[in-house]
Design an enzyme around this catalytic site. Structure first.
Site, PDB file in Angstrom:
ATOM      1  N   TYR A   1     -12.206  42.837  64.402  1.00 50.60           N
ATOM      2  CA  TYR A   1     -10.768  42.924  64.144  1.00 50.60           C
ATOM      3  C   TYR A   1     -10.463  44.308  63.566  1.00 50.60           C
ATOM      4  O   TYR A   1     -11.139  44.774  62.653  1.00 50.60           O
ATOM      5  CB  TYR A   1     -10.378  41.854  63.118  1.00 50.60           C
ATOM      6  CG  TYR A   1      -8.939  41.897  62.676  1.00 50.60           C
ATOM      7  CD1 TYR A   1      -7.977  41.102  63.278  1.00 50.60           C
ATOM      8  CD2 TYR A   1      -8.542  42.750  61.633  1.00 50.60           C
ATOM      9  CE1 TYR A   1      -6.652  41.149  62.869  1.00 50.60           C
ATOM     10  CE2 TYR A   1      -7.213  42.800  61.223  1.00 50.60           C
ATOM     11  CZ  TYR A   1      -6.281  41.995  61.839  1.00 50.60           C
ATOM     12  OH  TYR A   1      -4.979  42.047  61.440  1.00 50.60           O
TER      13      TYR A   1
ATOM     14  N   GLU B   1      -2.386  45.835  65.935  1.00 49.21           N
ATOM     15  CA  GLU B   1      -3.482  44.914  65.633  1.00 49.21           C
ATOM     16  C   GLU B   1      -4.321  44.683  66.885  1.00 49.21           C
ATOM     17  O   GLU B   1      -3.783  44.283  67.920  1.00 49.21           O
ATOM     18  CB  GLU B   1      -2.903  43.577  65.141  1.00 49.21           C
ATOM     19  CG  GLU B   1      -3.948  42.587  64.713  1.00 49.21           C
ATOM     20  CD  GLU B   1      -3.328  41.239  64.344  1.00 49.21           C
ATOM     21  OE1 GLU B   1      -3.369  40.873  63.164  1.00 49.21           O
ATOM     22  OE2 GLU B   1      -2.799  40.557  65.246  1.00 49.21           O
TER      23      GLU B   1
END
Ligand code: GDP
Ligand code: MN
Length: 392
Positions: free
Chosen positions: A109, A197
């Site tokens: 991530y 993101e």
């Protein structure tokens, strides 16, 4: 403003980032040509909606072969998607992104966003990427590292080295990682993003990095200087009332309570929401009609608020400084004239410029409303009426 995944990938492609090729399909007829362009027979199909959690909600599917592609993509197109990220709304799937399958060794991530505590952008990384990231970060915050970016958009090398160490990346992988993160920070700054993101960012067995999913939000206040990004606006993904308000130049934000609010000034609107909550009520919307609203805008604002079927009571809280109370009153009369307010009680707190004239207009029109002398009194009454009226 949120971008679709394919729009986010379009943007990131300009930064020469490793994104597997993709095509966007909006009708069954396009499946065959898109797969031919990509030269694939198997791949992944992903619904394009403004919500995460698509994987868990059945919006990301693998297909193997043309028949499977036709049935999988055919099912996804036109599907209505909802989960805890769609705000109680069903999002219609008008587009599906197809991409070759990437063999995943592990999922990571990476995000760049504003850090309110540090008051600057920050780069966030985690080795626990994938579909459970929200849970992971809630239960194990130590699995996340956040490194600040300077105000003018630089991330220092030693901070990037810390990220690489945290992710356990060395050699060729770390080289790719550093480059990718620098480019993400650049993209964040240059496009006035509030969020970029990447989840998952994957590493393959041959130690190559790929961006499989990207979510980008752009600061609305900066859209005027990004014409391409502005054209990415997709009203079908937004709350219908938010879209209508934008068209008439009102700042309206839909919420899930049942007390419709019409307030002038963002500060007063915020404290109105607070005080309603304090007395046990819930606002249906945030609506700031501003200082210079016209009668038309006030009428639109009232119609808009009342078109929300959850609304049980309308709380008008006006402290007229620049705002002229008689304009509010005329807007109210004009909205009522259209029969927009049926059976919904109105609580009216109006003070300030031209208040007498405003009240006179309302009286002449023969409108029924509960006139109160203070915001506090109005809030209590609105909450009470919302509860009584809600029981019917
Ligand atoms: P989200 O659930 O809305 O965040 O959608 P994602 O695009 O992140 O997809 C969900 C999951 O599908 C990812 O975490 C991956 O595990 C998987 N996935 C997505 N694209 C691919 C792909 O190209 N290959 C493989 N093997 N899995 C993929
Ligand atoms: Mn994802």
């Amino acid at each position: 403003m949120n971008l679709h995944e394919y729009q986010a990938k379009d943007l990131l492609t300009r930064y020469e980032l490793p994104i597997p090729p993709y095509e966007v399909i909006s009708s069954g007829e396009e499946i065959s040509s898109s797969l031919s362009k990509l030269q694939i027979e198997e791949g992944v199909a992903k619904i394009q909606v403004h919500a995460g959690g698509r994987g868990k909600g059945g919006g990301v599917k693998v297909f193997k072969g043309r028949d499977s592609a036709n049935s999988v993509i055919g099912e996804l197109l036109g599907m209505k998607f909802s989960n805890n990220q769609t705000g109680g709304k069903e999002l219609l799937v008008e587009r599906v992104l197809v991409s070759p399958l990437v063999e995943i060794a592990s999922e990571y991530y990476v995000a760049v966003t504003m850090d309110r505590k540090r008051q600057c952008p920050s780069l966030i990384v985690s080795p626990s990427g994938g579909m459970d990231i929200e849970e992971v970060l809630l239960t194990s915050p130590h699995k996340m590292l956040s490194e600040p970016v300077t105000y003018y958009g630089k991330i220092y090398d030693y901070r990037l080295r810390r990220c690489m160490k945290f992710l356990g990346w060395t050699g060729k992988l770390a080289e790719q990682g550093v480059r990718l993160m620098k480019q993400l920070v650049r993209a964040f700054m240059e496009n006035d993003a509030s969020l970029i993101e990447i989840n998952p960012l994957v590493v393959t067995k041959s130690e190559e990095l790929f961006i499989l999913d990207a979510k980008i939000s752009i600061d609305d206040n900066a859209l005027y200087r990004h014409s391409v990004l502005s054209s990415y606006y997709d009203p079908s993904q937004e709350n219908i009332r938010d879209v209508m308000a934008k068209q008439v130049g009102l700042s309206y934000i839909a919420m899930d309570g049942n007390i419709g609010c019409l307030v002038n000034g963002a500060g007063l609107a915020m404290s109105t929401l607070d005080i309603l909550q304090f007395y046990g009520g819930n606002a249906a919307n945030f609506l700031d009609v501003g200082g210079g609203a016209s009668e038309d805008q006030v009428r639109e604002a009232i119609s808009l608020t009342l078109s929300d079927t959850n609304v049980r009571v309308l709380f008008i809280n006006i402290f007229g400084g620049i705002m002229d109370c008689s304009v509010i009153a005329s807007g109210l009369v004009s909205a009522l004239g259209q029969g927009e307010i049926s059976k919904i009680p109105i609580v009216l707190r109006m003070e300030g410029t031209n208040v007498e004239k405003g009240q006179e207009l309302l009286k002449q029109a023969g409108l029924e409303f509960h006139s109160v002398n203070s915001m506090d009194e109005g809030a209590q009454l609105a909450v009470k009426l919302s509860q009584e009226n809600g029981k019917v």
